[in-house]
Design a protein around this motif. Structure first.
Motif, mmCIF file in Angstrom:
data_model
loop_
_atom_site.group_PDB
_atom_site.id
_atom_site.type_symbol
_atom_site.label_atom_id
_atom_site.label_comp_id
_atom_site.label_asym_id
_atom_site.label_seq_id
_atom_site.Cartn_x
_atom_site.Cartn_y
_atom_site.Cartn_z
ATOM 1 N N VAL A 1 -1.650 -7.272 3.842
ATOM 2 C CA VAL A 1 -0.721 -6.145 3.698
ATOM 3 C C VAL A 1 0.704 -6.595 3.995
ATOM 4 O O VAL A 1 0.987 -7.181 5.035
ATOM 5 C CB VAL A 1 -1.113 -4.992 4.633
ATOM 6 C CG1 VAL A 1 -0.107 -3.853 4.508
ATOM 7 C CG2 VAL A 1 -2.505 -4.485 4.291
ATOM 8 N N PHE A 2 1.589 -6.324 3.058
ATOM 9 C CA PHE A 2 3.012 -6.661 3.199
ATOM 10 C C PHE A 2 3.814 -5.426 3.602
ATOM 11 O O PHE A 2 4.583 -5.454 4.557
ATOM 12 C CB PHE A 2 3.524 -7.229 1.881
ATOM 13 C CG PHE A 2 4.969 -7.651 1.914
ATOM 14 C CD1 PHE A 2 5.438 -8.509 2.897
ATOM 15 C CD2 PHE A 2 5.857 -7.194 0.955
ATOM 16 C CE1 PHE A 2 6.768 -8.901 2.930
ATOM 17 C CE2 PHE A 2 7.196 -7.582 0.977
ATOM 18 C CZ PHE A 2 7.646 -8.441 1.965
ATOM 19 N N THR A 3 3.626 -4.320 2.889
ATOM 20 C CA THR A 3 4.313 -3.072 3.215
ATOM 21 C C THR A 3 3.365 -1.891 3.057
ATOM 22 O O THR A 3 2.384 -1.972 2.319
ATOM 23 C CB THR A 3 5.525 -2.823 2.282
ATOM 24 O OG1 THR A 3 5.059 -2.620 0.948
ATOM 25 C CG2 THR A 3 6.502 -3.989 2.318
ATOM 26 N N ILE A 4 3.678 -0.810 3.758
ATOM 27 C CA ILE A 4 2.971 0.452 3.585
ATOM 28 C C ILE A 4 4.021 1.539 3.382
ATOM 29 O O ILE A 4 4.915 1.720 4.219
ATOM 30 C CB ILE A 4 2.084 0.793 4.792
ATOM 31 C CG1 ILE A 4 0.913 -0.182 4.866
ATOM 32 C CG2 ILE A 4 1.566 2.222 4.688
ATOM 33 C CD1 ILE A 4 -0.121 0.149 5.905
ATOM 34 N N THR A 5 3.935 2.234 2.251
ATOM 35 C CA THR A 5 4.904 3.280 1.913
ATOM 36 C C THR A 5 4.278 4.649 2.135
ATOM 37 O O THR A 5 3.204 4.938 1.594
ATOM 38 C CB THR A 5 5.359 3.153 0.443
ATOM 39 O OG1 THR A 5 5.923 1.850 0.241
ATOM 40 C CG2 THR A 5 6.399 4.204 0.111
ATOM 41 N N VAL A 6 4.945 5.468 2.929
ATOM 42 C CA VAL A 6 4.467 6.825 3.231
ATOM 43 C C VAL A 6 5.655 7.777 3.184
ATOM 44 O O VAL A 6 6.813 7.353 3.138
ATOM 45 C CB VAL A 6 3.806 6.891 4.625
ATOM 46 C CG1 VAL A 6 2.505 6.113 4.657
ATOM 47 C CG2 VAL A 6 4.760 6.350 5.702
ATOM 48 N N ASN B 1 8.840 -10.085 11.427
ATOM 49 C CA ASN B 1 8.271 -9.377 12.583
ATOM 50 C C ASN B 1 8.015 -7.897 12.290
ATOM 51 O O ASN B 1 8.157 -7.033 13.157
ATOM 52 C CB ASN B 1 9.195 -9.515 13.801
ATOM 53 C CG ASN B 1 9.277 -10.941 14.288
ATOM 54 O OD1 ASN B 1 8.260 -11.649 14.337
ATOM 55 N ND2 ASN B 1 10.471 -11.387 14.634
ATOM 56 N N GLY B 2 7.649 -7.618 11.037
ATOM 57 C CA GLY B 2 7.262 -6.262 10.680
ATOM 58 C C GLY B 2 8.401 -5.360 10.248
ATOM 59 O O GLY B 2 8.205 -4.152 10.067
ATOM 60 N N LYS B 3 9.605 -5.907 10.035
ATOM 61 C CA LYS B 3 10.751 -5.068 9.624
ATOM 62 C C LYS B 3 10.535 -4.458 8.236
ATOM 63 O O LYS B 3 11.121 -3.441 7.906
ATOM 64 C CB LYS B 3 12.035 -5.892 9.636
ATOM 65 C CG LYS B 3 12.497 -6.291 11.028
ATOM 66 C CD LYS B 3 13.767 -7.115 10.950
ATOM 67 C CE LYS B 3 14.197 -7.594 12.322
ATOM 68 N NZ LYS B 3 15.395 -8.484 12.257
ATOM 69 N N PHE B 4 9.718 -5.111 7.419
ATOM 70 C CA PHE B 4 9.433 -4.602 6.077
ATOM 71 C C PHE B 4 8.203 -3.705 6.035
ATOM 72 O O PHE B 4 7.944 -3.062 5.016
ATOM 73 C CB PHE B 4 9.173 -5.763 5.099
ATOM 74 C CG PHE B 4 10.393 -6.535 4.730
ATOM 75 C CD1 PHE B 4 11.653 -5.994 4.870
ATOM 76 C CD2 PHE B 4 10.290 -7.819 4.224
ATOM 77 C CE1 PHE B 4 12.787 -6.700 4.522
ATOM 78 C CE2 PHE B 4 11.412 -8.544 3.869
ATOM 79 C CZ PHE B 4 12.660 -7.973 4.017
ATOM 80 N N PHE B 5 7.434 -3.685 7.118
ATOM 81 C CA PHE B 5 6.096 -3.107 7.059
ATOM 82 C C PHE B 5 6.107 -1.621 6.711
ATOM 83 O O PHE B 5 5.374 -1.167 5.842
ATOM 84 C CB PHE B 5 5.381 -3.323 8.397
ATOM 85 C CG PHE B 5 3.933 -2.944 8.384
ATOM 86 C CD1 PHE B 5 2.998 -3.753 7.752
ATOM 87 C CD2 PHE B 5 3.495 -1.778 8.990
ATOM 88 C CE1 PHE B 5 1.657 -3.399 7.726
ATOM 89 C CE2 PHE B 5 2.154 -1.425 8.975
ATOM 90 C CZ PHE B 5 1.242 -2.233 8.342
ATOM 91 N N ILE C 1 0.843 -1.197 0.000
ATOM 92 C CA ILE C 1 0.000 0.000 0.000
ATOM 93 C C ILE C 1 0.878 1.246 0.000
ATOM 94 O O ILE C 1 1.888 1.306 0.707
ATOM 95 C CB ILE C 1 -0.916 0.022 1.242
ATOM 96 C CG1 ILE C 1 -1.827 -1.218 1.284
ATOM 97 C CG2 ILE C 1 -1.752 1.298 1.274
ATOM 98 C CD1 ILE C 1 -2.819 -1.307 0.157
ATOM 99 N N THR C 2 0.513 2.217 -0.819
ATOM 100 C CA THR C 2 1.128 3.549 -0.734
ATOM 101 C C THR C 2 0.025 4.554 -0.463
ATOM 102 O O THR C 2 -1.104 4.400 -0.946
ATOM 103 C CB THR C 2 1.867 3.942 -2.026
ATOM 104 O OG1 THR C 2 0.962 3.876 -3.133
ATOM 105 C CG2 THR C 2 3.032 3.018 -2.293
ATOM 106 N N THR C 3 0.346 5.564 0.307
ATOM 107 C CA THR C 3 -0.668 6.559 0.632
ATOM 108 C C THR C 3 -0.021 7.919 0.845
ATOM 109 O O THR C 3 1.141 8.013 1.228
ATOM 110 C CB THR C 3 -1.456 6.154 1.899
ATOM 111 O OG1 THR C 3 -2.464 7.125 2.163
ATOM 112 C CG2 THR C 3 -0.551 6.049 3.108
#
Length: 457
Positions: A132-137, A163-167, A70-72
């Motif tokens: 959801v794998f990643t979120i880019t902001v 453990n969310g290091k890529f999130f 996701i990008t937002t």
């Protein structure tokens, strides 16, 4: 026909009243005598129906993928309405990269809680909260808290990779923008004069015509001046580069228009020329990483190395202005990219042209010897850790499939009629066969990973 008209209105952003225009209806009636005029209320309903149909198609497509990114970003319209755009990126069953805008959300206030709640509600509406794998902001402070809260909420539904290091992914283009904007502050006086010159000349057709006539007399390219958007450094770069081509036109224009007060000095032009030469590389990198129809994460690591090398070189440049810019930009570079970026590094490794060799090559240039060794080990360990997650998930699917198949075989062979001892013996054999199949498959995939990394070293 009505569906096609609704698509036309949506794609071209036409007013609903367009379908009531007399000439439009004359054209439609001429091309199709059976056409019946529709009202603005009807086409509005058709547009909503078209949206709902497209949404159902997209939701069906999203059900076939296991992970999405996701990008937002938040924007403010000319009417002072603040809204958030949410875009979904995924790879479909044909291994094609897909990008879809899934929502425009009206948000009131830029706080972490507001952004997090709006995003989570959107993900639930599209049934994506477990995918959801990643979120880019960008690097706004409220985004840090928003992603942190969203990460906690999503962790309830699924275990995040590493453990969310890529999130949480920080937008590379936005970091690059911050980097260069800091550097451009060193020539803000020259930029101001050029920007105001472009504004002044572009504000009147007569001034534009006069400027164009002078450019023709000097046999310069038939181009228009570009006015930048102050928040985008590459727009400022384009404005400066374009203005440089008309450097000799501005003083001649001032002779003809005494009201023109923003003529850049010779020193201004020298600064701009040196800075544009320096920033040309940054513009190339921005164009490369801003692509949306091809993968970009695997392309950025060598560009990161290129930027670091350029900054190191320009710190000792002969031009004082460029030296000052490079120093400021290097401080920002070390702030945002001083630590290892796992996602960029692993994406680079998974490009068969790069593998671990690129990481080793770039890290040796970006970091000190001790830091490079430490970060290379972090990247390699993380790669194997995420591989193991995929291997375990694959093994679980194989086991589930085998269990289903075993159950079907038992029913078809009538094993329920056999004695308890014979049934137990049969299950033991099946369990062993299943173990061998699973063990053999996972080991084979792992050996392929080792072979992939070792190949060419």
């Amino acid at each position: 026909m009505r569906e096609l008209i609704s698509h036309m209105v949506l794609v071209h952003e036409l007013p609903f009243a367009f379908v009531e225009y007399e000439i439009f209806n004359m054209v439609m009636k001429f091309s199709n005598p059976a056409y019946e005029k529709i009202s603005r209320a009807t086409v509005k309903g058709d547009c909503i129906t078209s949206y709902q149909m497209e949404k159902k198609r997209l939701m069906a497509l999203l059900k076939t993928t296991s992970r999405v990114s996701i990008t937002t970003d938040c924007w403010r319209s000319g009417q002072n309405i603040q809204y958030m755009v949410v875009t979904c990126h995924f790879v479909d069953s044909d291994w094609k990269l897909q990008k879809r805008i899934i929502n425009f959300i009206n948000v009131i206030g830029s706080t972490g809680v507001v952004i997090s709640d709006a995003l989570f509600k959107c993900l639930q509406e599209w049934e994506l909260e477990k995918k959801v794998f990643t979120i880019t902001v960008d690097n706004a402070s409220y985004n840090d808290s928003a992603v942190r809260m969203l990460k906690d909420n999503i962790s309830v539904f699924k275990k995040l990779s590493l453990n969310g290091k890529f999130f949480h992914v920080r937008c590379c283009a936005h970091i690059l923008n911050i980097l260069v904007q800091d550097g451009l502050s060193e020539i803000q006086d020259a930029i101001f004069n050029i920007r105001e010159s472009v504004k002044y000349i572009s504000a009147s057709p007569s001034r534009l015509s006069m400027f164009s006539d002078i450019a023709k007399q000097l046999q310069l390219p038939n181009k228009k001046l570009i006015l930048d958007c102050c928040t985008r450094w590459n727009a400022t770069y384009e404005m400066l580069s374009c203005a440089l081509e008309f450097q000799n036109v501005f003083p001649r224009f001032q002779v003809r228009d005494s009201s023109y007060k923003y003529l850049p000095s010779g020193e201004d032009w020298d600064k701009v020329k040196n800075v544009c030469t320096f920033l040309e590389m940054f513009n190339d990198v921005t164009i490369l990483i801003s692509g949306s129809e091809y993968p970009t994460a695997n392309l950025f690591l060598p560009e990161l190395w290129r930027i670091k090398n350029a900054l190191n070189d320009k710190i000792d440049d002969d031009d004082e202005c460029v030296r000052a810019m490079a120093r400021k930009m290097k401080v920002k570079f070390d702030k945002y990219w001083g630590d290892c970026n796992l996602l960029i590094s692993i994406a680079a490794i998974l490009d068969p042209r790069n593998k671990m060799q690129l990481v080793t090559f770039c890290f040796d240039a970006i970091y000190s010897k001790e830091e490079a060794s430490k970060y290379i080990k972090v990247v390699r360990d993380s790669l194997y850790e995420i591989y193991q997650e995929y291997a375990d998930a694959y093994a679980a699917r194989v086991e589930k499939s085998n269990n289903t198949k075993s159950g079907q075989d038992e029913n078809s062979d009538g094993l329920s009629r056999f004695s308890k001892g014979k049934l137990g013996s049969q299950k033991g054999r099946q369990m062993f066969d299943q173990f061998m199949r699973t063990h053999d498959t996972v080991a084979h995939v792992k050996s392929e990973l080792d072979t992939y990394l070792d190949d060419g070293e």
